[in-house]
Design an enzyme around this catalytic site. Structure first.
Site, mmCIF file in Angstrom:
data_model
loop_
_atom_site.group_PDB
_atom_site.id
_atom_site.type_symbol
_atom_site.label_atom_id
_atom_site.label_comp_id
_atom_site.label_asym_id
_atom_site.label_seq_id
_atom_site.Cartn_x
_atom_site.Cartn_y
_atom_site.Cartn_z
ATOM 1 N N CYS A 20 0.862 -1.178 0.000
ATOM 2 C CA CYS A 20 0.000 0.000 0.000
ATOM 3 C C CYS A 20 0.898 1.228 0.000
ATOM 4 O O CYS A 20 1.857 1.289 0.767
ATOM 5 C CB CYS A 20 -0.890 -0.018 1.239
ATOM 6 S SG CYS A 20 -1.952 1.432 1.371
ATOM 7 N N HIS A 29 -10.071 1.124 2.219
ATOM 8 C CA HIS A 29 -9.581 2.483 2.507
ATOM 9 C C HIS A 29 -10.747 3.436 2.778
ATOM 10 O O HIS A 29 -10.652 4.307 3.643
ATOM 11 C CB HIS A 29 -8.789 3.042 1.314
ATOM 12 C CG HIS A 29 -7.328 2.711 1.332
ATOM 13 N ND1 HIS A 29 -6.495 3.056 2.370
ATOM 14 C CD2 HIS A 29 -6.536 2.092 0.417
ATOM 15 C CE1 HIS A 29 -5.259 2.655 2.096
ATOM 16 N NE2 HIS A 29 -5.260 2.057 0.926
ATOM 17 N N HIS A 54 -9.196 -3.876 -1.398
ATOM 18 C CA HIS A 54 -8.187 -3.011 -0.763
ATOM 19 C C HIS A 54 -8.634 -1.544 -0.800
ATOM 20 O O HIS A 54 -8.589 -0.850 0.223
ATOM 21 C CB HIS A 54 -6.846 -3.201 -1.498
ATOM 22 C CG HIS A 54 -5.711 -2.381 -0.970
ATOM 23 N ND1 HIS A 54 -4.582 -2.942 -0.408
ATOM 24 C CD2 HIS A 54 -5.515 -1.044 -0.924
ATOM 25 C CE1 HIS A 54 -3.760 -1.975 -0.025
ATOM 26 N NE2 HIS A 54 -4.290 -0.808 -0.342
ATOM 27 N N GLU A 55 -9.086 -1.088 -1.958
ATOM 28 C CA GLU A 55 -9.461 0.334 -2.088
ATOM 29 C C GLU A 55 -10.746 0.653 -1.316
ATOM 30 O O GLU A 55 -10.856 1.705 -0.697
ATOM 31 C CB GLU A 55 -9.626 0.721 -3.566
ATOM 32 C CG GLU A 55 -8.365 0.546 -4.418
ATOM 33 C CD GLU A 55 -7.113 1.171 -3.826
ATOM 34 O OE1 GLU A 55 -7.223 2.200 -3.125
ATOM 35 O OE2 GLU A 55 -6.023 0.624 -4.023
HETATM 36 ZN ZN ZN Z 1 -3.687 1.158 -0.022
#
Ligand code: ZN
Length: 197
Positions: A110, A156, A152-153
Site C-alpha cells: 500500500c 480504505h 483493498h481500495e
Molecule cells: Zn492502499
C-alpha cells in the site's frame, strides 16, 4: 501535479469516508481531484488509490492495472495472482458484496504503508455496486487480482488498511519482498512464514 500520499498514522486513513451527492460527483472540483488522483497513482506505480490516501475523506477510488507493471512477472505467476490488464476507472460510493467466500492469499502493499508488504487473504470474487465519475450506476463483478484491488481500495474508504487483515508473520520490508518473493509463488511464502500451504 501529484498529490501527497498520506502515511499510516494519519487519522484520515482511519475515518469512514463520506459518500458524495450526484451534484458533487459532477462538479469541477471532484473532476479535478480525480485527474490528480490518476496522476498520483500513475506516478507511484500503483494499481489503485483512494481519496483518503490523499487526505480527502470522501468515497472515491481510482483503479488501473497496465501491462507495463506486469512485464516483470512470469506467466504462471500472473496466472496464480489472476492478474490482468484493467483499464482506468473511477469507483464512487461503493457497496461491496463477497461473491465467493473462499479466500486467496497473496502479497499486497500500500502506498500509504510505504516500504512494506505482507500476505493478505482476500475473497476470491466480489460484486461492487457503485457510481462512476458521471454519477451513473455501475455493477462490477470481479475475480482474481481485480477483486483484490477493489477490496483493498474499498477498505480504505471504510478506514481499514491491509495491516488489519494481513498474516502478520509475513509482514516484510519491500526490498526483501522484491528480491525474494515478487516473482515467486505465494504458496512458497506461505510455507516459509506459516509452515503450511
Ligand atoms: Zn492502499
Amino acid at each position: 501535479m501529484k498529490l501527497k500520499i498520506y502515511q499510516v498514522g494519519e487519522p484520515v486513513l482511519r475515518q469512514v469516508a463520506r459518500p458524495l451527492t450526484t451534484e458533487e460527483i459532477r462538479s469541477a472540483a471532484i473532476h479535478q481531484l480525480i485527474d490528480l488522483m490518476r496522476e498520483t497513482m500513475r506516478d507511484s506505480i500503483g494499481v489503485g488509490l483512494a481519496a483518503p490516501q490523499v487526505g480527502d475523506s470522501i468515497q472515491i477510488a481510482v483503479i488501473e492495472d497496465i501491462a507495463e507493471y506486469q512485464k516483470t512477472l512470469p506467466a504462471h505467476i500472473l496466472a496464480e495472482r489472476g492478474r490482468k490488464t484493467i483499464p482506468f476507472h473511477v469507483v464512487i460510493s461503493p457497496l461491496i458484496t463477497v461473491e465467493e467466500s473462499a479466500t486467496v492469499t497473496l502479497f499486497e502493499g500500500c502506498r500509504s504503508i510505504d516500504g512494506f508488504a505482507a500476505l493478505v487473504p482476500r475473497a476470491a470474487s466480489v460484486k461492487v455496486e457503485c457510481l462512476n465519475e458521471h454519477g451513473e450506476a455501475r455493477i462490477i463483478e470481479a475475480q482474481g487480482w481485480y477483486a483484490r484491488i477493489l477490496q483493498h481500495e474499498i477498505d480504505h474508504l471504510n478506514g481499514t488498511l491491509y495491516i488489519d487483515k494481513m498474516i502478520s508473520r509475513s509482514f516484510m520490508n519491500k526490498d526483501i519482498y522484491t528480491k525474494n518473493w515478487h516473482t515467486k509463488s505465494a504458496n512458497d511464502a506461505k510455507r516459509t512464514f506459516l509452515g503450511k500451504t
